[in-house]
Design a protein around this motif. Sequence first.
Motif, PDB file in Angstrom:
ATOM      1  N   SER A   1       0.812  -1.208   0.000  1.00  0.00           N
ATOM      2  CA  SER A   1       0.000   0.000   0.000  1.00  0.00           C
ATOM      3  C   SER A   1       0.848   1.262   0.000  1.00  0.00           C
ATOM      4  CB  SER A   1      -0.928   0.005   1.225  1.00  0.00           C
ATOM      5  OG  SER A   1      -0.182   0.133   2.413  1.00  0.00           O
TER       6      SER A   1
ATOM      7  N   SER B   1      -4.486   3.626 -13.959  1.00  0.00           N
ATOM      8  CA  SER B   1      -5.669   3.008 -13.387  1.00  0.00           C
ATOM      9  C   SER B   1      -5.550   1.490 -13.368  1.00  0.00           C
ATOM     10  CB  SER B   1      -6.912   3.427 -14.172  1.00  0.00           C
ATOM     11  OG  SER B   1      -8.061   2.776 -13.694  1.00  0.00           O
TER      12      SER B   1
ATOM     13  N   THR C   1      -2.915   0.170 -10.951  1.00  0.00           N
ATOM     14  CA  THR C   1      -3.332   0.339  -9.555  1.00  0.00           C
ATOM     15  C   THR C   1      -4.519  -0.543  -9.201  1.00  0.00           C
ATOM     16  OG1 THR C   1      -2.573   2.637  -9.598  1.00  0.00           O
ATOM     17  CG2 THR C   1      -4.073   2.006  -7.830  1.00  0.00           C
ATOM     18  N   SER C   2      -5.578  -0.485 -10.019  1.00  0.00           N
ATOM     19  CA  SER C   2      -6.850  -1.098  -9.644  1.00  0.00           C
ATOM     20  C   SER C   2      -6.865  -2.613  -9.765  1.00  0.00           C
ATOM     21  CB  SER C   2      -7.976  -0.516 -10.499  1.00  0.00           C
ATOM     22  OG  SER C   2      -7.776  -0.811 -11.874  1.00  0.00           O
TER      23      SER C   2
ATOM     24  N   ILE D   1      -6.625  -4.714  -6.692  1.00  0.00           N
ATOM     25  CA  ILE D   1      -7.863  -4.928  -5.943  1.00  0.00           C
ATOM     26  C   ILE D   1      -8.659  -6.075  -6.545  1.00  0.00           C
ATOM     27  CG2 ILE D   1      -9.991  -3.858  -5.151  1.00  0.00           C
ATOM     28  CD1 ILE D   1      -7.446  -2.754  -3.875  1.00  0.00           C
TER      29      ILE D   1
ATOM     30  N   THR E   1      -8.003   6.390   3.940  1.00  0.00           N
ATOM     31  CA  THR E   1      -7.481   6.115   2.601  1.00  0.00           C
ATOM     32  C   THR E   1      -7.072   7.398   1.895  1.00  0.00           C
ATOM     33  OG1 THR E   1      -8.812   4.105   2.388  1.00  0.00           O
ATOM     34  CG2 THR E   1      -8.047   5.111   0.349  1.00  0.00           C
TER      35      THR E   1
ATOM     36  N   TRP F   1     -11.830  -4.337   0.630  1.00  0.00           N
ATOM     37  CA  TRP F   1     -10.891  -3.948  -0.424  1.00  0.00           C
ATOM     38  C   TRP F   1     -11.599  -3.194  -1.544  1.00  0.00           C
ATOM     39  CZ3 TRP F   1      -6.147  -3.801   0.927  1.00  0.00           C
ATOM     40  CH2 TRP F   1      -5.616  -4.738   1.830  1.00  0.00           C
ATOM     41  N   THR F   2     -12.838  -3.562  -1.821  1.00  0.00           N
ATOM     42  CA  THR F   2     -13.604  -2.852  -2.852  1.00  0.00           C
ATOM     43  C   THR F   2     -13.872  -1.408  -2.432  1.00  0.00           C
ATOM     44  OG1 THR F   2     -14.679  -4.926  -3.530  1.00  0.00           O
ATOM     45  CG2 THR F   2     -15.716  -2.871  -4.227  1.00  0.00           C
TER      46      THR F   2
ATOM     47  N   TRP G   1     -10.786   0.740  -2.668  1.00  0.00           N
ATOM     48  CA  TRP G   1     -10.524   1.172  -4.045  1.00  0.00           C
ATOM     49  C   TRP G   1     -11.490   2.271  -4.466  1.00  0.00           C
ATOM     50  CZ3 TRP G   1     -13.755   0.807  -8.379  1.00  0.00           C
ATOM     51  CH2 TRP G   1     -13.158   1.213  -9.570  1.00  0.00           C
TER      52      TRP G   1
END
Length: 487
Positions: A12, A46, A49-50, A53, A268, A392-393, A396
């Motif tokens: 993270s 994007s 990174t995404s 998740i 976050t 986790w969703t 994000w």
Amino acid sequence: MSRPVTTIGYDSGYLNGVLGSKEFVHRYGEMDIESGDRYLTPWTRSVFTSLLIVGTILGCILSAVLSDRIGRRGSLFLAAVSYTIGVALQTSGLPATAFIIGRVLLGNAIGIISNVVPIYLMDCSSETNRGRLMAMYLQFLTSGNVLACGISLGTSQYTDSRGWRVTIGFQLLFGILIGIGACSCPESPAVLVKWGKLDLAKKSFSILKNQPIEGSEVQAAVTDLQISLDEEQANGDVSFLECFKGTNLRRTLLGLAMAFFTIATGITFWFGYGTTFFMATDVTNPYLISLVLAITNCVFTAPSIYLIEKLGRRDCLLWGGAIMALTQLLTGIIHSASPSSTASRNMLVAGAVIFIAAYAPTWGVGGWVIMTEPYSNRLRVYQTAIVMACYWTIQWLVGFVTPYMVDATAGNLGVNVAYIWFGTGVVSVIWAYFYVPELAGLSILDVDTLFEEGVPARRSKAWGRQRIVIESTEHDVKDDSGMNTKM
């Protein structure tokens, strides 16, 4: 069991530094026709990174399916393999597709770890140290975040591939440690009893409780666990739908709401967007401040090892949430009264530091405890998987939406975003007061009874004290009866 946690915190904290590396941008970026410089497109950023998740959610689901079949140790070994391959693919410098696959595999490992480690801790802990073990879990997570920030800062001076490969490649050490831990730690007694391996369950309890394998405490623990599991298995096969039926619905919703509020309080934002935000508000040394925030989070997690059991879950959440909300309110008020002033910038930094210092020992640890503690042995694997996938969703989603709220080209809230975090902080405290029961000091059986009897959260603390007194009295009576029989 602490090592896997460090891997979560490390991941993270390192990616922003990697995406900012000049050589990384040159390797995976596109050419700007006007300036001639290379840059990472929004799509590339994007996806890089995404998709972590996406992998994390898949890992949560996979762990729910496999955890009871291959055991907690087998699940962690699978995570170690997935983790190591994922890191190797990212470090290799292969085309973007390989980097993406590496991110998914790394996320898969983190999903398994974030699901299996709390379950393992719940399986192996007692009513008096569940929260303490979870606090130690989070202590290593926050240490990983500090380590990531430090390594990113140290490698930022390199203009070649070392600027990002060292940062990513360092994680191979964690993959090895996870594998060693999976091979050396005892299997969960709950899993061994489910498999019918009572002798191995006794051995596992003996190691975890530091008691003789033939001692009365180990024998009683195995017997109680076997009786509990036999009663649960008498109800038939377990399914995900059972998590949303009867008293289990309240437990699942409690974990899901906790997952939301743990993130929605604003944590976050400060760790995922703080550096960019401080730069946009003309705060001096934004990278150094981000490192200070990470260190603050690590240092102030330590008191939770004591507070989470001494004060209990509810008091930690209520007091911590109140302080967090107050810091954001003051930040917003001072900015509104004197925008772009030195006082406003100082309060922004001070508010962030105090916010995290209050969050770390309360919502930071309490959130993870409530996301994993309320469930029965029968559904723990499934409910934890559902809640962690949701966690986790949400993390994000909040990270994705935040720039649109704050950036000058979008919502342009700027420092006024503090009012948003103040509002979510107030709502989270109100929710905790009315809906989070006190579970400190209660056995798994007591937790089941609390939910079956529908004890309101506001009365749970008094109910728990009464329950502990009754059980203590019954235990003393049994002991006296045994002594009298012997006499």
